[in-house]
Design an enzyme around this catalytic site. Sequence first.
Site, PDB file in Angstrom:
ATOM      1  N   GLY A 215       6.200 -10.105   3.378  1.00 51.91           N
ATOM      2  CA  GLY A 215       5.406  -9.142   4.139  1.00 51.91           C
ATOM      3  C   GLY A 215       5.115  -9.635   5.549  1.00 51.91           C
ATOM      4  O   GLY A 215       5.234  -8.883   6.524  1.00 51.91           O
ATOM      5  N   THR A 216       4.755 -10.904   5.667  1.00 48.20           N
ATOM      6  CA  THR A 216       4.371 -11.440   6.977  1.00 48.20           C
ATOM      7  C   THR A 216       5.524 -11.337   7.970  1.00 48.20           C
ATOM      8  O   THR A 216       5.341 -10.880   9.113  1.00 48.20           O
ATOM      9  CB  THR A 216       3.910 -12.913   6.829  1.00 48.20           C
ATOM     10  OG1 THR A 216       2.821 -12.936   5.908  1.00 48.20           O
ATOM     11  CG2 THR A 216       3.486 -13.499   8.148  1.00 48.20           C
TER      12      THR A 216
ATOM     13  N   ASN B 234      -6.081  -4.692   1.350  1.00 49.44           N
ATOM     14  CA  ASN B 234      -5.900  -5.680   0.281  1.00 49.44           C
ATOM     15  C   ASN B 234      -7.216  -6.100  -0.367  1.00 49.44           C
ATOM     16  O   ASN B 234      -7.239  -6.516  -1.507  1.00 49.44           O
ATOM     17  CB  ASN B 234      -5.172  -6.919   0.817  1.00 49.44           C
ATOM     18  CG  ASN B 234      -5.691  -7.391   2.147  1.00 49.44           C
ATOM     19  OD1 ASN B 234      -5.712  -6.623   3.120  1.00 49.44           O
ATOM     20  ND2 ASN B 234      -6.116  -8.632   2.216  1.00 49.44           N
TER      21      ASN B 234
ATOM     22  N   CYS C   8      -6.109 -15.505   1.425  1.00 50.46           N
ATOM     23  CA  CYS C   8      -5.886 -16.317   2.610  1.00 50.46           C
ATOM     24  C   CYS C   8      -7.204 -16.835   3.162  1.00 50.46           C
ATOM     25  O   CYS C   8      -7.230 -17.773   3.931  1.00 50.46           O
ATOM     26  CB  CYS C   8      -5.176 -15.502   3.687  1.00 50.46           C
ATOM     27  SG  CYS C   8      -3.762 -14.638   3.052  1.00 50.46           S
TER      28      CYS C   8
HETATM   29  N1  PLP Z   1      -0.271  -7.575   4.172  1.00 54.96           N
HETATM   30  C1  PLP Z   1      -1.145  -7.447   3.166  1.00 54.96           C
HETATM   31  C2  PLP Z   1      -2.013  -6.236   3.094  1.00 54.96           C
HETATM   32  C3  PLP Z   1      -1.240  -8.444   2.189  1.00 54.96           C
HETATM   33  O1  PLP Z   1      -2.115  -8.316   1.192  1.00 54.96           O
HETATM   34  C4  PLP Z   1      -0.394  -9.575   2.293  1.00 54.96           C
HETATM   35  C5  PLP Z   1      -0.488 -10.681   1.309  1.00 54.96           C
HETATM   36  O2  PLP Z   1      -1.569 -11.059   0.897  1.00 54.96           O
HETATM   37  C6  PLP Z   1       0.516  -9.646   3.361  1.00 54.96           C
HETATM   38  C7  PLP Z   1       0.548  -8.631   4.284  1.00 54.96           C
HETATM   39  C8  PLP Z   1       1.462 -10.812   3.521  1.00 54.96           C
HETATM   40  O3  PLP Z   1       2.562 -10.693   2.654  1.00 54.96           O
HETATM   41  P1  PLP Z   1       3.431 -11.999   2.260  1.00 54.96           P
HETATM   42  O4  PLP Z   1       2.557 -12.848   1.404  1.00 54.96           O
HETATM   43  O5  PLP Z   1       4.623 -11.466   1.524  1.00 54.96           O
HETATM   44  O6  PLP Z   1       3.828 -12.655   3.547  1.00 54.96           O
END
Ligand code: PLP
Length: 399
Positions: free
Chosen positions: A76-77, A155, A329
Amino acid sequence: MPLRGDPILYFDNNATTRVDPLVLETMLPFLTEQYGNPSSGCRLGKLAANAVERAREQVAALLGCEPREIVFTSGGTESINAALASALQMNPDRRHIVTTAVEHSATLKPCEALEKQGYEITHLGVDGLGLLDMIDFKHIIRPDTALVAVMAANNETGVLFPIRELAAIAHAQGVFFHTDAVQAVGKIPIRIAETQIAYMSVSSHKIHGPKGVGALYINRRTAFHPLLLGGGQENGRRAGTENVAGIVGLGKAAELAAQNLEREATEVKALRDAFENGVLERIPGVQVNGDRIARLPNTSNLAFEGVEAESALLLLERAKICASAGSACMSGSLHPSHVLRAMGFSNKRARGSLRFSFSRFNTAEEIEKVLELLPAIIAKLRNESGNRFIRAAIRRKHF
Ligand code: PLP
């Protein structure tokens, strides 16, 4: 279902999910005998390339788009960073970005860095229910706006944002719209082809797939400038040898998510509601953080009066209950959640809030068990001497 009767009561599915055994089974050949590089012309390479294309179809089917609109990433990041960078590259003269105050750090941090480079960032606020303040959205977009980035679901609270409407407004004004759909995908239906969304970010480990792999949807009419340069993989849109096993796992996870969507809205929601209503009935001084209707079916964020979430997590841990204070996080840090603060809550309420997030692997028995254990844990925490004891144990770091 396999894997029931887990000794850990795992209610932290917005942080990450367990890998579905069927996903693991699908991945294993690509970590053993089918080790080809998709870019190489040999037999093994072709097998790997075909498997990546099959995964692309599976992800596209879950999102309701065309396979060619999917680019695989490391999660996601990366997807979010790539979308932001591309939108800005495509509009070098536009120096304004619209986002929200409650985005994940994967959006907020790049925006902070861009601000230091001279970009202007507008953060849309939310109300006390965590809902987006929509009234002025049209007027917030300016001729120099390069991008609007609004998450599909939060989230921490699970609150949903009206991304379809926002994307239509942005599109009508010639502005790219990105949505971080990391939490929404697989939990609520998404038919992206019917929207004006330019980019959408997806993560595998939130949908019972492996970690370190994700996808970026790029509308076929949206020009794209890659973040990672190098080889010509992913049609020149993301350089680097593909994480074949991870991609295959994401593909299978997407296929299973599509098959289980209905269960999210019924079974998983029923578990969440049984938990939440049970807590509200049995424990006084508890409030729900976030709108209870426009919300993901699996998330419950609760404020416990007179409780410190950090201490609560330690006692929950001892009872083998896994939940979360704010977003994963942020754990380990004592900062109150920026999401709860943006909703207008005091530091005290934010620090006393816990997130419980469920999945199709949870059971009614697990909900009964946590409802049995939680009232005593909260009562203990509310007892001042109990709190002092826990704080001292945290200081000694040997709870
Ligand atoms: N965006 C949201 C809303 C998330 O909850 C998260 C992960 O906690 C991310 C982005 C980041 O995704 P990734 O862990 O695959 O980099």
